[in-house]
Design a protein around this motif. Sequence first.
Motif, PDB file in Angstrom:
ATOM      1  N   TYR A 105       4.367   9.103  -1.799  1.00 38.19           N
ATOM      2  CA  TYR A 105       3.654   7.920  -2.301  1.00 38.19           C
ATOM      3  C   TYR A 105       3.520   7.986  -3.825  1.00 38.19           C
ATOM      4  CZ  TYR A 105      -0.195   4.741  -3.332  1.00 38.19           C
ATOM      5  OH  TYR A 105      -0.970   3.759  -3.885  1.00 38.19           O
ATOM      6  N   LYS A 106       3.159   9.145  -4.329  1.00 37.25           N
ATOM      7  CA  LYS A 106       3.016   9.320  -5.776  1.00 37.25           C
ATOM      8  C   LYS A 106       4.348   9.064  -6.487  1.00 37.25           C
ATOM      9  CE  LYS A 106      -0.696  12.765  -5.549  1.00 37.25           C
ATOM     10  NZ  LYS A 106      -1.066  14.166  -5.870  1.00 37.25           N
ATOM     11  N   THR A 107       5.429   9.556  -5.887  1.00 34.31           N
ATOM     12  CA  THR A 107       6.750   9.354  -6.478  1.00 34.31           C
ATOM     13  C   THR A 107       7.108   7.880  -6.546  1.00 34.31           C
ATOM     14  OG1 THR A 107       7.527  11.502  -5.648  1.00 34.31           O
ATOM     15  CG2 THR A 107       9.215   9.893  -6.239  1.00 34.31           C
ATOM     16  N   ILE A 108       6.833   7.163  -5.459  1.00 38.20           N
ATOM     17  CA  ILE A 108       7.136   5.726  -5.400  1.00 38.20           C
ATOM     18  C   ILE A 108       6.322   4.959  -6.438  1.00 38.20           C
ATOM     19  CG2 ILE A 108       6.957   3.657  -3.946  1.00 38.20           C
ATOM     20  CD1 ILE A 108       7.502   5.560  -1.535  1.00 38.20           C
ATOM     21  N   ILE A 109       5.038   5.304  -6.548  1.00 38.26           N
ATOM     22  CA  ILE A 109       4.180   4.633  -7.535  1.00 38.26           C
ATOM     23  C   ILE A 109       4.647   4.961  -8.948  1.00 38.26           C
ATOM     24  CG2 ILE A 109       1.829   4.430  -8.433  1.00 38.26           C
ATOM     25  CD1 ILE A 109       2.274   3.176  -5.674  1.00 38.26           C
ATOM     26  N   GLN A 110       5.026   6.201  -9.158  1.00 44.65           N
ATOM     27  CA  GLN A 110       5.443   6.626 -10.488  1.00 44.65           C
ATOM     28  C   GLN A 110       6.721   5.908 -10.929  1.00 44.65           C
ATOM     29  OE1 GLN A 110       3.483   8.467 -12.342  1.00 44.65           O
ATOM     30  NE2 GLN A 110       4.868   8.219 -14.086  1.00 44.65           N
ATOM     31  N   GLU A 111       7.620   5.680  -9.975  1.00 47.07           N
ATOM     32  CA  GLU A 111       8.847   4.957 -10.308  1.00 47.07           C
ATOM     33  C   GLU A 111       8.549   3.523 -10.715  1.00 47.07           C
ATOM     34  OE1 GLU A 111      11.376   5.331  -6.931  1.00 47.07           O
ATOM     35  OE2 GLU A 111      12.052   7.348  -7.443  1.00 47.07           O
ATOM     36  N   GLY A 112       7.545   2.927 -10.095  1.00 48.79           N
ATOM     37  CA  GLY A 112       7.077   1.607 -10.500  1.00 48.79           C
ATOM     38  C   GLY A 112       8.068   0.476 -10.321  1.00 48.79           C
ATOM     39  N   THR A 113       8.967   0.593  -9.348  1.00 57.95           N
ATOM     40  CA  THR A 113       9.990  -0.441  -9.160  1.00 57.95           C
ATOM     41  C   THR A 113       9.779  -1.286  -7.908  1.00 57.95           C
ATOM     42  OG1 THR A 113      11.393   1.160  -7.978  1.00 57.95           O
ATOM     43  CG2 THR A 113      11.735   0.953 -10.359  1.00 57.95           C
ATOM     44  N   SER A 114       8.756  -0.973  -7.128  1.00 59.24           N
ATOM     45  CA  SER A 114       8.573  -1.676  -5.855  1.00 59.24           C
ATOM     46  C   SER A 114       7.702  -2.915  -5.958  1.00 59.24           C
ATOM     47  CB  SER A 114       7.983  -0.724  -4.807  1.00 59.24           C
ATOM     48  OG  SER A 114       8.891   0.318  -4.511  1.00 59.24           O
ATOM     49  N   GLY A 115       6.918  -3.022  -7.022  1.00 56.22           N
ATOM     50  CA  GLY A 115       6.051  -4.186  -7.152  1.00 56.22           C
ATOM     51  C   GLY A 115       4.693  -3.951  -6.516  1.00 56.22           C
ATOM     52  N   ASP A 116       3.683  -4.640  -7.023  1.00 56.81           N
ATOM     53  CA  ASP A 116       2.312  -4.439  -6.549  1.00 56.81           C
ATOM     54  C   ASP A 116       2.146  -4.729  -5.075  1.00 56.81           C
ATOM     55  OD1 ASP A 116       1.633  -3.733  -9.085  1.00 56.81           O
ATOM     56  OD2 ASP A 116       0.728  -5.648  -9.632  1.00 56.81           O
ATOM     57  N   PHE A 117       2.813  -5.794  -4.578  1.00 60.38           N
ATOM     58  CA  PHE A 117       2.611  -6.180  -3.178  1.00 60.38           C
ATOM     59  C   PHE A 117       3.166  -5.127  -2.224  1.00 60.38           C
ATOM     60  CE2 PHE A 117       7.014  -7.640  -2.788  1.00 60.38           C
ATOM     61  CZ  PHE A 117       7.329  -7.953  -4.100  1.00 60.38           C
ATOM     62  N   VAL A 118       4.257  -4.450  -2.600  1.00 59.27           N
ATOM     63  CA  VAL A 118       4.804  -3.363  -1.778  1.00 59.27           C
ATOM     64  C   VAL A 118       3.901  -2.142  -1.868  1.00 59.27           C
ATOM     65  CG1 VAL A 118       6.733  -1.769  -1.469  1.00 59.27           C
ATOM     66  CG2 VAL A 118       7.183  -4.164  -1.983  1.00 59.27           C
ATOM     67  N   GLU A 119       3.488  -1.794  -3.089  1.00 54.94           N
ATOM     68  CA  GLU A 119       2.659  -0.608  -3.283  1.00 54.94           C
ATOM     69  C   GLU A 119       1.310  -0.740  -2.591  1.00 54.94           C
ATOM     70  OE1 GLU A 119       2.512  -0.165  -7.488  1.00 54.94           O
ATOM     71  OE2 GLU A 119       4.632   0.394  -7.670  1.00 54.94           O
ATOM     72  N   CYS A 120       0.726  -1.928  -2.624  1.00 52.77           N
ATOM     73  CA  CYS A 120      -0.571  -2.152  -1.954  1.00 52.77           C
ATOM     74  C   CYS A 120      -0.443  -1.992  -0.449  1.00 52.77           C
ATOM     75  CB  CYS A 120      -1.112  -3.537  -2.291  1.00 52.77           C
ATOM     76  SG  CYS A 120      -1.723  -3.707  -3.969  1.00 52.77           S
ATOM     77  N   LYS A 121       0.624  -2.522   0.116  1.00 54.26           N
ATOM     78  CA  LYS A 121       0.845  -2.409   1.557  1.00 54.26           C
ATOM     79  C   LYS A 121       1.112  -0.960   1.950  1.00 54.26           C
ATOM     80  CE  LYS A 121       1.284  -4.131   5.671  1.00 54.26           C
ATOM     81  NZ  LYS A 121       0.088  -4.655   6.367  1.00 54.26           N
ATOM     82  N   LEU A 122       1.860  -0.231   1.106  1.00 52.36           N
ATOM     83  CA  LEU A 122       2.144   1.176   1.372  1.00 52.36           C
ATOM     84  C   LEU A 122       0.858   1.989   1.327  1.00 52.36           C
ATOM     85  CD1 LEU A 122       4.241   3.410   1.802  1.00 52.36           C
ATOM     86  CD2 LEU A 122       4.484   3.565  -0.680  1.00 52.36           C
ATOM     87  N   LYS A 123       0.030   1.741   0.320  1.00 55.10           N
ATOM     88  CA  LYS A 123      -1.249   2.452   0.212  1.00 55.10           C
ATOM     89  C   LYS A 123      -2.127   2.176   1.429  1.00 55.10           C
ATOM     90  CE  LYS A 123      -3.769   2.502  -3.622  1.00 55.10           C
ATOM     91  NZ  LYS A 123      -4.678   2.079  -4.713  1.00 55.10           N
ATOM     92  N   GLU A 124      -2.239   0.921   1.796  1.00 50.80           N
ATOM     93  CA  GLU A 124      -3.062   0.525   2.942  1.00 50.80           C
ATOM     94  C   GLU A 124      -2.588   1.192   4.232  1.00 50.80           C
ATOM     95  OE1 GLU A 124      -3.249  -3.507   5.551  1.00 50.80           O
ATOM     96  OE2 GLU A 124      -3.515  -3.780   3.399  1.00 50.80           O
ATOM     97  N   SER A 125      -1.270   1.223   4.445  1.00 47.38           N
ATOM     98  CA  SER A 125      -0.706   1.775   5.680  1.00 47.38           C
ATOM     99  C   SER A 125      -0.879   3.287   5.744  1.00 47.38           C
ATOM    100  CB  SER A 125       0.776   1.417   5.788  1.00 47.38           C
ATOM    101  OG  SER A 125       0.950   0.019   5.804  1.00 47.38           O
ATOM    102  N   MET A 126      -0.681   3.974   4.603  1.00 47.46           N
ATOM    103  CA  MET A 126      -0.827   5.432   4.588  1.00 47.46           C
ATOM    104  C   MET A 126      -2.275   5.855   4.801  1.00 47.46           C
ATOM    105  SD  MET A 126       1.718   7.265   1.923  1.00 47.46           S
ATOM    106  CE  MET A 126       3.496   7.198   2.111  1.00 47.46           C
ATOM    107  N   ILE A 127      -3.196   5.168   4.149  1.00 49.98           N
ATOM    108  CA  ILE A 127      -4.612   5.496   4.319  1.00 49.98           C
ATOM    109  C   ILE A 127      -5.034   5.273   5.772  1.00 49.98           C
ATOM    110  CG2 ILE A 127      -6.960   4.769   3.724  1.00 49.98           C
ATOM    111  CD1 ILE A 127      -6.003   4.312   0.880  1.00 49.98           C
ATOM    112  N   ASP A 128      -4.550   4.206   6.365  1.00 55.51           N
ATOM    113  CA  ASP A 128      -4.852   3.929   7.772  1.00 55.51           C
ATOM    114  C   ASP A 128      -4.322   5.048   8.669  1.00 55.51           C
ATOM    115  OD1 ASP A 128      -5.764   2.030   9.907  1.00 55.51           O
ATOM    116  OD2 ASP A 128      -3.639   2.047  10.425  1.00 55.51           O
TER     117      ASP A 128
END
Length: 301
Positions: A105-128
């Motif tokens: 997750y940190k790597t994906i966020i650090q790359e910063g190429t997925s966009g906020d809507f993808v990153e928010c959904k990824l964060k939400e799903s992982m925390i769940d």
Amino acid sequence: TRNRQAPTKPALNPACRQYLADMIKKLNASISQVQDYKQVTDTNTTEEKKTEEKSPQEQLQSIAATLISQISHFTIAWQDNPSYEDCAPFGDMVIESTNKLTELYKTIIQEGTSGDFVECKLKESMIDLFKNIKVLAETYNNLKESASIPAHLTGLICESCNTVARLTLDPNVAAAVIIQKLALTLKDAIDELASVKVETKETKSTSTNNSNNNAEDEEEDEDWDDFEDGSETLTESEFKVVSPLLTVLKSGHGLINGLVPMLAQKKDDGKWLNELINKIGGISKAMDDTVISVYPPQNKE
């Protein structure tokens, strides 16, 4: 005859309880890391990035699939008051996978190429996912004699794993999916508006009679959706706005729907897609509000 009591399982041994408590702490740490992690820009970093054989998307799917298997082994190992030596390795594997997901997750966020809507959904799903695993560990830790683990807990974790595995990290694909859903919502609004009928003397008379006959029923169903059956009628004056509005809505739907194949064929940075989705979401909401405003009483201003 003597009363026979069902055999009870002995209480969980202290070593296992301590292990579960430590496991819960590690899961809390993973949840906090995903929750609070921000993209870091360090211009002084000279360390070369490791080349992974798998893409982040493939790693996400692989870890999630492995975690499903590990959770299954974990729940089996912790049945019937296990010894620390028998069950700890399976818990270690689960924690190892959650740590891998956190770092990915940190790597994906650090790359910063997925966009906020993808990153928010990824964060939400992982925390769940992490929270569901934590609930399982807490449930084992709080077990009394003769208690058993609810089967649905494992099922929730598997569902969370599948949700994570199905996430797309491609911002164009994710944007296309979101826009397609908005286009379908708008299509429903267009169909609803197209089903509206103009009121005639005959329908007005019938409507009046039905209203009188069913007055008591209407009082009981005050929250009933008047437009749900698509049979709402308008006066001739009110009906005049339907045709031009349908033209506008269909044009808007065609424009929004036409973006889907364009996004699927193009590879872009996720940054500008955030604005695109927000704009289209605003257009879709405005069009939906427009359809609602057609129903009486219409605002003539």
